[in-house]
Design a protein around this motif. Structure first.
Motif, PDB file in Angstrom:
ATOM      1  N   UNK A 279      21.788  49.241  98.666  1.00 26.91           N
ATOM      2  CA  UNK A 279      22.185  48.088  97.869  1.00 26.91           C
ATOM      3  C   UNK A 279      22.220  46.841  98.752  1.00 26.91           C
ATOM      4  N   UNK A 280      22.687  45.743  98.211  1.00 26.21           N
ATOM      5  CA  UNK A 280      22.661  44.485  98.971  1.00 26.21           C
ATOM      6  C   UNK A 280      23.524  44.570 100.228  1.00 26.21           C
ATOM      7  N   UNK A 281      24.641  45.291 100.159  1.00 26.17           N
ATOM      8  CA  UNK A 281      25.518  45.403 101.331  1.00 26.17           C
ATOM      9  C   UNK A 281      24.859  46.270 102.404  1.00 26.17           C
ATOM     10  N   UNK A 282      24.109  47.279 101.986  1.00 27.62           N
ATOM     11  CA  UNK A 282      23.365  48.104 102.950  1.00 27.62           C
ATOM     12  C   UNK A 282      22.365  47.241 103.713  1.00 27.62           C
ATOM     13  N   UNK A 283      21.607  46.449 102.976  1.00 25.94           N
ATOM     14  CA  UNK A 283      20.602  45.579 103.607  1.00 25.94           C
ATOM     15  C   UNK A 283      21.285  44.587 104.535  1.00 25.94           C
ATOM     16  N   UNK A 284      22.396  44.018 104.056  1.00 32.10           N
ATOM     17  CA  UNK A 284      23.161  43.074 104.875  1.00 32.10           C
ATOM     18  C   UNK A 284      23.655  43.741 106.163  1.00 32.10           C
ATOM     19  N   UNK A 285      23.977  45.034 106.100  1.00 32.87           N
ATOM     20  CA  UNK A 285      24.507  45.755 107.267  1.00 32.87           C
ATOM     21  C   UNK A 285      23.425  46.158 108.256  1.00 32.87           C
ATOM     22  N   UNK A 286      22.217  46.467 107.768  1.00 25.42           N
ATOM     23  CA  UNK A 286      21.177  46.972 108.660  1.00 25.42           C
ATOM     24  C   UNK A 286      20.356  45.853 109.296  1.00 25.42           C
ATOM     25  N   UNK A 287      20.269  44.697 108.650  1.00 26.83           N
ATOM     26  CA  UNK A 287      19.445  43.615 109.206  1.00 26.83           C
ATOM     27  C   UNK A 287      19.915  43.140 110.586  1.00 26.83           C
ATOM     28  N   UNK A 288      21.242  43.070 110.859  1.00 23.64           N
ATOM     29  CA  UNK A 288      21.659  42.698 112.213  1.00 23.64           C
ATOM     30  C   UNK A 288      21.158  43.669 113.290  1.00 23.64           C
ATOM     31  N   UNK A 289      20.981  44.939 112.926  1.00 21.39           N
ATOM     32  CA  UNK A 289      20.435  45.910 113.891  1.00 21.39           C
ATOM     33  C   UNK A 289      18.997  45.535 114.238  1.00 21.39           C
ATOM     34  N   UNK A 290      18.222  45.155 113.230  1.00 19.29           N
ATOM     35  CA  UNK A 290      16.845  44.692 113.481  1.00 19.29           C
ATOM     36  C   UNK A 290      16.866  43.449 114.361  1.00 19.29           C
ATOM     37  N   UNK A 291      17.804  42.538 114.078  1.00 21.44           N
ATOM     38  CA  UNK A 291      17.898  41.303 114.855  1.00 21.44           C
ATOM     39  C   UNK A 291      18.250  41.599 116.308  1.00 21.44           C
TER      40      UNK A 291
ATOM     41  N   UNK B 113      12.261  44.674 110.310  1.00 23.76           N
ATOM     42  CA  UNK B 113      13.002  43.687 109.545  1.00 23.76           C
ATOM     43  C   UNK B 113      12.193  43.167 108.369  1.00 23.76           C
ATOM     44  N   UNK B 114      10.896  42.963 108.593  1.00 27.32           N
ATOM     45  CA  UNK B 114      10.025  42.507 107.505  1.00 27.32           C
ATOM     46  C   UNK B 114       9.887  43.574 106.415  1.00 27.32           C
ATOM     47  N   UNK B 115       9.863  44.830 106.831  1.00 27.12           N
ATOM     48  CA  UNK B 115       9.790  45.909 105.839  1.00 27.12           C
ATOM     49  C   UNK B 115      11.039  45.916 104.962  1.00 27.12           C
ATOM     50  N   UNK B 116      12.196  45.736 105.595  1.00 28.19           N
ATOM     51  CA  UNK B 116      13.449  45.689 104.832  1.00 28.19           C
ATOM     52  C   UNK B 116      13.473  44.436 103.957  1.00 28.19           C
TER      53      UNK B 116
END
Length: 787
Positions: free
Chosen positions: A316-328, A336-339
Motif C-alpha cells: 500500500x502507500x505506506x509500504x511504498x513510503x517505507x521502502x523508498x528510503x532504502x532505495x535512496x 526505485x524506478x521500478x517501485x
C-alpha cells in the motif's frame, strides 16, 4: 431453518423475517438477503417499518448503499430507527457527506435524534475532521441529555481527539459519570495521536488503578505511545502483559509490537515477532520493511519488500513510503524506478507521502529535475513536500534554488519546521549567505527550534562555513544538549579555520563529557592537526583511535595522516604510511601525498603518487594539473606539454576557477579575467589603484610562472578572487568584512596580494578555498602561510 419452514408450508411472520434478515447480515450473504427481500415483498411485509429498517441495515452492511437507499425511500413511514439505519449505513461505507445530509434532512422532518443517531452522525464528523459541525451535534447532545451517555461520550472524545483538540476531549472525559474500556481507550488514543505520549501512558496507569481491563485496541494505543517516546523498558512491560493475556498472536497487536521494537532500534526482536505472527497482513510486512529501512539496513528492507510481493501481498502507500528510503540510501535508482512504476500503476504516485519519498529518492540519486517534476504533480504540498524539494536542491549543489524554494514555501503559508531549517542552512553556508542564515537563525529562535540539537548543529556548521567561527562557537556553547555530531562539527570548524589548538582543547572537553567518539570525530581532529601543523598531536590521535577507542582507521584517516605528515615536510614518512597501511590506498590518500609533493617540490615522489592517481581517477583533471604545476615550477616545460597533450587526447578538461561574493543578498560570480560584470570598469580601476599602493608597500607580483592548476592567468590582476575582492571593496561600507568563496586552492600570488590588500583597505578579508579558510587582516593570514 427458514428454508425448512418454507418447504413445510409454514408462513413466516414478522419476527421470523427480522431474525432471518439479521442472520443474512451476520453471514454477509447478499444473495440470500435479496431472496428474503423478495419473500418479504411477496408476503406483504414490505410496508412494515421494522422490517424495512432491518432490510436497510442489512444492505448497508453488505456495502450495497443503492439498495439500502431504495428501501429507505420506499418506506411508507419512517421512524428514528429508519433514519439511524441510513445515516449509519452511509457513515460505515465512507460516505460521510451523505450521512450528514441525511441527518440534516431528519431534523427538517421533525424526527428527534436519539443516542444511536448521535453516535452514527459523530462518526462522519470525525472522518471529515468537521469539528465545528461536531460541536453543534455536541450542543444538541447536551440539550437532549445525551452528553453523559457513555456511548455518545466516547464518540465525542474520539471526535475531539482526532480533530486535535485534546483539551476538550480531556474535559469531556472527566465530566463523564461512567467510563468504560472504550472511554479510557479513546482518551489514551487521543493523547497518543496528538503527540502527548507521556500523558497517554499516565492515563493507561490510571485506567489500571481504576480496575478497568485493557482490550486489544488499548494495547495498540499504549504501544504506539511507548514507540513515540522510545520507552523500550515500559514497552517491554506492556509486551509482558500482552503475552500473559494471550494477545501476542493478534495481528494488530503484533504489528504494534514490531513498530515499538523497530523504533527502539531492536530490529532482531522486531524480526522475531514478525516471524511468530500466525498470519501477516500488509501492515505486518510494512512494519518490518520500515524497521529495517529506518535502522540502516536497506538491503534487508528491499529483500522483505520483494518477498512480500512473492507472497502475494500487495504493497500500500505506506509500504511504498517505507521502502523508498532504502532505495535512496543505496542509490538504487533502478529499483526505485521500478517501485515508482508500481506506484503509478496502482494510482499512488499522487499520494503526498509517496510523492515526498519519491522526491527524496531522485534527489539523493542526483536527478533533481525528476524530483522537481514529481513535486509539481503532487496535488497538495505540505511542509514535508517543500522540505524535500529544499533538501533536493541543497544536497545537489543548487543552493540558489534551495533558498528560493524555502522562501516560496513561506509565501504559500507553509510554516517551516526544524527539518526544513536543517535542510536550507547548508545552502546558506555554500553561498556564504550570512545575512539569510542569520534570518533563518532568528526564525529558529522565535519558533523554539534553537534548542533542537540537529538545528543547533546545522547553525554551528553554517556560521563556520560562512567564516564566522566566533558566532559558531557561541551557538555551540548555548546548545542545551549536544551529541557527537555537534562536537564533531565544532572541532572540524576550528580545523578548517586553522585554529588547531582550540580544536585540541574542545576535543579534550568532549572526552571529559563521556560522549562516544566516532570515526568522524577523529577525521575532524586529524584535519585540525593537519591545517595547524600539529604533527605530534596528530600522530597521538591516530594511534589512540585503535588503542583507546577500538576504532579501526579508515581510508579518510590515513589520508589525513598522510596530509599531516606531508604538509610538514615528512614526505618519506608519509610514503611509508601508504606502503604499510592495511587498506588499499584510495584517491584521497594518494591525492594527499601528491599535494604535499607539490608544496615541497618533490617531483620524483609526486610522479609516483600521480601514476597511481591516473589509474584510479583517469578523468580527474586535478591530478594532472597538480603534476603539471610541479613541472612548471621546476621549468620542465616539455613535461608540462606532454601532460597537457595527454589531457587533450583523453578529453580531460580542467575545472574553471571562479570566485564569488554575496553582497546585499545578491550573488556575484567572477571567472579569470572576467569583464562581463556590469561594474567591470570600476572593478579593474580599483585593482589598478590597489596594485599601485601594494607595490609601494613592497608587494612583488609572482608572474614568473603560469601555473595550470589555479587559473590560466598571465596578468597579475586577472585572478578571480582579486576581482571578487575588488567588487566587495567597492560595494560595501568601509570596515565591513569581505567574504569570498574560491572553488580551487588559493594560489601563492593571490594569497600574498590579499595580505597586502587587507592592510591597505583596513578590512578583514575571509576567503574560503577548496581546502580551508584564510582570514586576512592587517597584512597577515590566519594560516600563518601554512596551507
Amino acid at each position: 431453518m427458514y428454508y425448512q419452514m418454507e418447504r413445510a408450508g409454514i408462513i413466516p411472520d414478522k419476527l421470523v423475517f427480522l431474525s432471518v434478515i439479521k442472520a443474512c447480515g451476520s453471514l454477509s450473504d447478499l444473495q440470500a438477503g435479496r431472496k428474503i427481500h423478495e419473500d418479504i415483498m411477496a408476503k406483504g411485509f414490505d410496508s412494515d417499518v421494522s422490517v424495512n429498517n432491518a432490510l436497510a441495515s442489512m444492505y448497508a452492511k453488505f456495502g450495497s448503499l443503492e439498495n439500502a437507499r431504495k428501501v429507505f425511500e420506499r418506506m411508507p413511514a419512517r421512524d428514528v430507527v429508519s433514519w439511524n439505519a441510513i445515516i449509519a449505513g452511509n457513515s460505515q461505507n465512507d460516505h460521510p457527506h451523505e450521512a450528514l445530509a441525511f441527518f440534516n434532512a431528519m431534523q427538517v422532518r421533525g424526527i428527534k435524534p436519539n443516542s444511536i443517531t448521535m453516535v452514527s452522525v459523530l462518526s462522519p464528523c470525525t472522518h471529515l475532521l468537521a469539528m465545528e459541525q461536531g460541536k453543534q451535534i455536541h450542543g444538541y447532545a447536551v440539550r437532549s441529555g445525551f452528553e453523559y451517555n457513555v456511548i455518545v461520550g466516547n464518540a465525542l472524545i474520539d471526535l475531539y481527539a482526532k480533530c486535535r483538540n485534546a483539551n476538550s476531549a480531556y474535559k469531556l472525559f472527566r465530566r463523564m459519570p461512567e467510563q468504560n474500556v472504550v472511554s479510557w481507550t479513546s482518551i489514551i488514543a487521543g493523547y497518543s495521536q496528538n503527540g502527548y505520549s507521556h500523558e497517554a501512558l499516565e492515563f493507561f496507569n490510571e485506567m489500571q488503578l481504576q480496575g478497568i481491563k485493557p482490550n486489544l485496541i488499548t494495547m495498540v494505543c499504549v504501544l504506539s505511545a511507548c514507540a513515540d517516546l522510545l520507552a523500550l523498558e515500559h514497552g517491554k512491560q506492556i509486551h509482558g502483559y500482552v503475552i500473559r493475556n494471550g494477545f501476542e498472536s493478534n495481528v494488530i497487536v503484533g504489528n504494534a509490537l514490531i513498530d515499538l521494537y523497530a523504533k527502539c532500534r531492536e530490529v532482531n526482536i522486531a524480526h522475531k515477532l514478525f516471524e511468530i505472527l500466525p498470519k501477516q497482513n500488509v501492515v505486518s510486512w510494512t512494519a518490518i520493511i520500515a524497521a529495517y529501512s529506518q535502522n540502516g539496513h536497506p538491503h534487508e528492507a528491499l529483500a522483505f519488500f520483494n518477498e512480500m510481493q512473492v507472497q502475494g501481498i500487495k504493497p500500500n502507500s505506506i509500504t511504498i513510503f517505507s521502502v523508498l528510503p532504502a532505495c535512496a540510501d543505496l542509490l538504487a535508482l533502478k529499483q526505485g524506478r521500478q517501485i515508482h512504476g508500481y506506484a503509478i500503476r496502482s494510482g499512488q504516485e499522487s499520494n503526498v507521502m509517496v510523492g515526498n519519498a519519491l522526491v527524496d529518492l531522485y534527489a539523493k540519486c542526483w536527478d533533481v529535475n525528476m524530483a522537481h517534476k514529481l513535486f509539481e504533480i503532487v496535488p497538495k504540498h505540505n511542509v514535508v513536500s517543500w522540505t524535500a524539494m529544499v533538501a533536493a536542491y541543497s544536497q545537489n549543489g543548487h543552493s540558489h534554488e534551495a533558498l528560493a524554494f524555502f522562501n516560496e514555501m513561506q509565501v504559500h503559508d507553509i510554516i517551516p519546521d526544524s527539518i526544513a531549517i536543517v535542510s536550507v542552512l547548508p545552502a546558506c553556508a555554500h553561498l556564504l549567505a550570512l545575512e539569510q542564515g542569520k534570518q533563518i537563525h532568528g526564525y529558529a529562535i522565535r519558533s523554539g527550534f534553537e534548542s533542537d540539537v540537529v538545528v543547533g548543529t546545522a547553525l554551528v556548521d553554517m556560521y563556520a562555513k560562512c567564516g564566522h567561527i566566533g558566532i559558531a562557537r557561541q551557538v555551540f556553547d548555548k546548545m542545551s544538549s549536544r551529541n557527537v555530531v555537534s562536537w564533531n562539527a565544532m572541532i572540524l570548524a576550528y580545523g578548517i579555520h586553522g585554529h588547531g589548538e582550540d580544536a585540541l582543547v574542545l576535543f579534550s572537553q568532549m572526552q571529559q563529557t563521556g560522549t562516544r567518539l566516532d570515526h568522524i570525530t577523529f577525521t575532524s581532529i586529524l584535519t585540525a592537526c593537519s591545517h595547524a601543523g600539529l604533527v605530534d598531536q596528530g600522530w597521538q590521535y591516530f594511534e589512540s583511535m585503535r588503542s583507546d577507542y577500538g576504532l579501526a582507521p579508515k581510508l579518510e584517516h590515513y589520508a589525513c595522516l598522510v596530509d599531516l605528515l606531508g604538509r610538514a615536510g615528512h614526505l618519506d614518512e608519509a610514503h611509508d604510511i601508504i606502503k604499510n597501511m592495511p587498506l588499499e590506498p584510495g584517491p584521497n590518500v594518494w591525492g594527499a601525498l601528491l599535494g604535499a609533493c607539490r608544496i615541497h617540490c618533490n617531483i620524483e615522489l609526486g610522479e609516483q603518487a600521480a601514476k597511481h592517481l591516473f589509474k584510479l581517477e583517469p578523468n580527474d583533471a586535478g591530478n594532472y594539473v597538480l603534476l603539471s604545476n610541479m613541472y612548471a615550477e621546476a621549468r620542465k616545460w616539455e613535461d608540462v606539454l606532454k601532460l597537457r597533450t595527454i589531457m587533450k587526447d583523453m578529453g580531460v578538461k580542467k575545472q574553471p576557477g571562479f570566485s564569488f561574493v554575496t553582497v546585499y543578498r545578491e550573488f556575484h560570480r567572477f571567472l579569470v579575467g572576467d569583464r562581463t560584470h556590469p561594474q567591470s570598469e570600476k572593478i579593474y580601476a580599483m585593482l589598478e589603484t590597489l596594485y599601485g599602493q601594494m607595490k609601494k608597500a613592497g608587494y612583488v607580483p609572482d608572474t614568473n610562472l603560469v601555473l595550470y592548476d589555479v587559473e590560466d592567468e598571465v596578468k597579475e590582476n586577472m585572478h578571480s578572487e582579486k576581482l571578487a575582492i575588488s567588487f566587495g571593496i567597492i560595494n560595501t561600507s568601509p570596515g565591513t568584512p569581505i567574504r569570498i568563496m574560491k572553488n580551487l586552492r588559493v594560489c601563492s600570488d593571490c594569497h600574498n596580494a590579499t595580505k597586502f590588500i587587507s592592510k591597505i583597505v583596513g578590512r578583514e578579508i575571509i576567503v574560503r578555498d577548496a581546502n580551508r579558510f584564510h582570514h586576512f587582516k592587517d597584512g597577515l593570514c590566519s594560516c600563518g602561510d601554512y596551507w
